[in-house]
Design an enzyme around this catalytic site. Structure first.
Site, mmCIF file in Angstrom:
data_model
loop_
_atom_site.group_PDB
_atom_site.id
_atom_site.type_symbol
_atom_site.label_atom_id
_atom_site.label_comp_id
_atom_site.label_asym_id
_atom_site.label_seq_id
_atom_site.Cartn_x
_atom_site.Cartn_y
_atom_site.Cartn_z
ATOM 1 N N SER A 164 0.875 -1.178 0.000
ATOM 2 C CA SER A 164 0.000 0.000 0.000
ATOM 3 C C SER A 164 0.905 1.219 0.000
ATOM 4 O O SER A 164 2.056 1.149 0.455
ATOM 5 C CB SER A 164 -0.852 0.022 1.272
ATOM 6 O OG SER A 164 -1.437 1.299 1.466
ATOM 7 N N TYR A 177 -2.843 -0.890 10.423
ATOM 8 C CA TYR A 177 -2.730 -1.105 8.971
ATOM 9 C C TYR A 177 -1.394 -0.575 8.425
ATOM 10 O O TYR A 177 -0.671 -1.274 7.702
ATOM 11 C CB TYR A 177 -3.912 -0.416 8.270
ATOM 12 C CG TYR A 177 -3.969 -0.652 6.781
ATOM 13 C CD1 TYR A 177 -4.568 -1.790 6.262
ATOM 14 C CD2 TYR A 177 -3.424 0.272 5.887
ATOM 15 C CE1 TYR A 177 -4.627 -2.012 4.896
ATOM 16 C CE2 TYR A 177 -3.479 0.059 4.522
ATOM 17 C CZ TYR A 177 -4.088 -1.082 4.025
ATOM 18 O OH TYR A 177 -4.135 -1.293 2.665
HETATM 19 C C1 BGC Z 1 -6.197 1.539 1.950
HETATM 20 C C2 BGC Z 1 -7.363 2.371 1.476
HETATM 21 C C3 BGC Z 1 -6.921 3.803 1.222
HETATM 22 C C4 BGC Z 1 -5.679 3.846 0.337
HETATM 23 C C5 BGC Z 1 -5.121 5.235 0.156
HETATM 24 C C6 BGC Z 1 -5.085 1.654 0.947
HETATM 25 O O1 BGC Z 1 -4.027 0.842 1.285
HETATM 26 O O2 BGC Z 1 -6.611 0.192 2.109
HETATM 27 O O3 BGC Z 1 -8.404 2.378 2.445
HETATM 28 O O4 BGC Z 1 -7.957 4.519 0.578
HETATM 29 O O5 BGC Z 1 -4.677 3.007 0.879
HETATM 30 O O6 BGC Z 1 -5.061 5.966 1.356
#
Ligand code: BGC
Length: 279
Positions: A164, A177
């Site tokens: 991410s 996260y």
């Molecule tokens: C998350 C999303 C978020 C995106 C950008 C992703 O890794 O799961 O919820 O919108 O990152 O911030």
């Protein structure tokens, strides 16, 4: 809004992954679903992993089979060691081997730090980070056992970690996260270094804001979408196919010399967009 409607062209009609066997975790929705279908479209046989939602997984299987390749759905929780071991060993029985592991399954359990429970912290780390470790380990055992088969691929196997933008962008209210994705970055880089001599390529794809169920509230009203797009220099929300196309390319021999890299697929979200007008 129909999240499956994609504006992304799908030009990859050439079956450049023909003969390769791919497993995609979390493949019954969102980015995983598009990726499993995208790999099937370019010729791979695909295992569609899911943890809940069998019907959706079977639908993905049917769509992949329509390309004339093989697919089946497999229920497993990637955070459970025995389930990941069984999943990969069944794949070796059914498909003969594995060439591409896409460690995609991931989730969010958001809360400010003072409200975040140990269970919320643990769940996200278990799935997003421990799950990728287990999937990478089990795939690697088979890659090493089999080695390079030149007619199939120049490498002995590919691991693609779904990361991410939050592997480098801190994210208030999402410390579990963001920590898991920071961990994925180092998991990927360390395994890439460790496994490159075995001709195993480990890389990551880091999506930005992609239109999927995980972040629905960030794009499903015009106001939310406008707010989100302030963080995206390219000024569109991504589609799952934006990620699927990159994963398919990265898994192929066109990218054979790409080792230990993260490809950001984020419309420029990692370019510090706040500085476009300030600083
Ligand atoms: C998350 C999303 C978020 C995106 C950008 C992703 O890794 O799961 O919820 O919108 O990152 O911030």
């Amino acid at each position: 809004m129909d999240t499956s409607a994609s504006t992304v062209p799908q030009p990859l009609a050439h079956p450049f992954l023909k003969g390769q066997k791919a497993l995609v975790t979390g493949a019954n929705s969102g980015i995983g679903k598009a990726t499993a279908i995208g790999l099937g479209r370019v010729g791979a046989d695909v295992v569609v992993n899911y943890v809940a939602g069998r019907d959706a997984a079977e639908e993905v299987v049917r769509e992949i089979e329509s390309f004339g390749v093989r697919a089946y759905a497999h229920e497993a929780d990637v955070s459970q060691e025995d389930q990941v071991v069984d999943m990969v060993s069944r794949m070796v029985k059914e498909f003969g081997t594995i060439d591409v592991m896409v460690a995609n399954a991931g989730l969010q359990r958001d809360a400010p730090i003072t409200d975040m429970t140990m269970a919320q912290w643990q769940k996200v780390l278990d799935v997003n980070l421990n799950g990728q470790f287990l999937c990478a380990r089990e795939a690697t055992k088979e890659f090493m056992r089999r080695g390079v088969v030149p007619e199939v691929s120049r490498s002995a196997g590919k691991i693609i970690c779904m990361s991410s933008v939050h592997q480098i962008i801190p994210w208030a209210g999402h410390v579990n996260y963001a920590s898991s994705k920071g961990g994925v970055q180092m998991l990927m880089a360390t395994l890439a270094q460790e496994l490159a001599p075995h001709r195993i390529r480990v890389n990551a794809v880091a999506p930005g804001a992609i239109r999927t169920p995980i972040n629905r509230s960030a794009w499903d009203t015009p106001e939310a979408e406008a707010e989100l797009l302030r963080l995206v220099p390219y000024r569109r929300v991504g589609d799952p196919d934006d990620i699927a196309n990159v994963v398919a390319a990265l898994a192929s021999d066109f990218f054979d010399y790409v080792v230990g890299t993260t490809i950001y697929v984020d419309g420029g979200m990692t370019l510090f967009p706040g500085f476009a007008t300030g600083g």
